[in-house]
Design an enzyme around this catalytic site. Structure first.
Site, PDB file in Angstrom:
ATOM      1  N   GLU A  41      46.216  53.853  60.139  1.00 32.39           N
ATOM      2  CA  GLU A  41      45.248  53.249  59.220  1.00 32.39           C
ATOM      3  C   GLU A  41      43.856  53.578  59.757  1.00 32.39           C
ATOM      4  OE1 GLU A  41      43.395  48.859  58.400  1.00 32.39           O
ATOM      5  OE2 GLU A  41      45.587  48.968  58.603  1.00 32.39           O
ATOM      6  N   ARG A  45      34.928  52.035  58.793  1.00 30.91           N
ATOM      7  CA  ARG A  45      33.793  51.457  59.506  1.00 30.91           C
ATOM      8  C   ARG A  45      32.907  52.540  60.112  1.00 30.91           C
ATOM      9  NH1 ARG A  45      36.030  47.284  63.672  1.00 30.91           N
ATOM     10  NH2 ARG A  45      37.882  48.605  63.655  1.00 30.91           N
ATOM     11  N   LYS A 129      48.191  41.653  53.696  1.00 25.31           N
ATOM     12  CA  LYS A 129      47.795  41.694  55.099  1.00 25.31           C
ATOM     13  C   LYS A 129      47.456  40.266  55.530  1.00 25.31           C
ATOM     14  CE  LYS A 129      44.010  43.583  57.927  1.00 25.31           C
ATOM     15  NZ  LYS A 129      42.840  44.508  57.911  1.00 25.31           N
TER      16      LYS A 129
END
Length: 321
Positions: A41, A45, A129
């Site tokens: 993943e 950012r 999640k």
């Protein structure tokens, strides 16, 4: 969409990575693959996230690559255009979720309480999640939320580490965990991809938990099996356990088969935390299985399956610990 989620469940652990330099993406992908985790993943950012995703998919086409920390539909589209196969968000943004659902892309938004879960259900999701996992109550909180929402499963991320990974994965409603300790910033900056592979392999070993559970010996008939069990008891003090029509156990580690069994000489049971994940891992290595040997427990979990090839005359089977 469901196929991707099933793949994540079969792998069990998703490396969550932050890549500042897209040039690191290719060797990093290869390091993760070499360590046995064919997934990642890549968090949005950094400015180079999309380029990193594209490079990872180009270097390792069989790798399952997703985009994390996706906050807008534009970011989702950018990630998908780069080759991302699933989207992960820290919170539940209905606009982003609807966008992904409408175009048929798996999306797992962050949910930390029952209200979040109910919004996810309303949006048509079955996997969310759980973030930040440890700070939001950890596994006890997941179990509490799972009780009234029977169809929802979780992918906890945040505070997952080698000390609690196995405990999280032991809960059937957890399909996989996200973690970042396999790719520490220090090793990535140093270009120590061998070190990343080593940490990845250690993490995979925790997921699978392989160990020898018992060795089965083909005696051929009941009297021979009973005599062997008696000898083990006399010589070593191993008690006869689990005496049934097929076999008798001499202590917990030796199974003596009364009528023979799979394997020219016997069999070796390899215990694992998840037979399903272990099977998927071994299939990636080219291992074949005897389909008719599958056995399930009362909860519907795969508890046993035999490998097709023998080793030195011994059949091998996976066994749920």
């Amino acid at each position: 969409m469901q196929q991707i989620l099933e793949q994540l469940q079969q792998i069990g652990l998703v490396p969550v990575i932050k890549i500042e330099d897209p040039a690191q993406a290719e060797p990093l992908a290869k390091a993760l693959m070499a360590g046995g985790l064919p997934c990642a993943e890549v968090t949005f950012r950094t400015a180079g996230a999309a380029k990193a995703i594209r490079a990872m998919k180009a270097a390792c086409p069989d790798m399952l690559v997703g985009a994390g920390t996706v906050l807008t539909t534009d970011q989702a589209d950018e990630a998908l255009e780069a080759g991302a196969q699933f989207i992960v968000s820290p919170g539940l943004n209905p606009v982003v979720v609807r966008h992904c659902v409408d175009i048929g892309v798996p999306v797992t938004p962050g949910c930390a309480n029952p209200s979040d879960v109910e919004r996810a259900i309303e949006l048509g999701l079955e996997v969310v999640k759980f973030f930040p996992a440890q700070a939001a109550g950890g596994l006890p909180m997941i179990k509490s939320m799972a009780a009234p929402y029977g169809n929802i499963k979780f992918m906890p991320t945040g505070g997952i580490n080698p000390d609690n990974l196995v405990e999280y994965l032991s809960f059937p409603k957890v399909i996989a965990c996200g973690g970042s300790w396999m790719v520490p910033e220090k090793l990535l900056k140093a270009g120590d991809y061998a070190g990343i592979t080593r940490l990845t392999r250690q993490a995979l070993d925790l997921v699978l938990g392989f160990e020898v559970r018992h060795v089965g010996v083909n005696a051929g008939d009941d009297p021979t099996a009973q005599a062997a069990a008696g000898l083990f008891a006399k010589l070593f003090g191993f008690p006869s356990l689990g005496n049934n029509a097929a076999s008798v156990f001499s202590g917990p580690s030796i199974e003596i088969m009364k009528e023979g069994g799979r394997g020219a000489r016997g069999h070796i049971a390899i215990g694992t935390n998840s037979v399903t994940r272990a099977e998927a891992y071994l299939r990636r290595l080219g291992v074949r299985f005897i389909e008719e040997s599958r056995q399930y427990n009362e909860a519907g979990q795969l508890k046993l399956i035999y490998l097709q090839d023998e080793v030195c005359g011994f059949a091998l089977h996976l066994a749920l610990k």
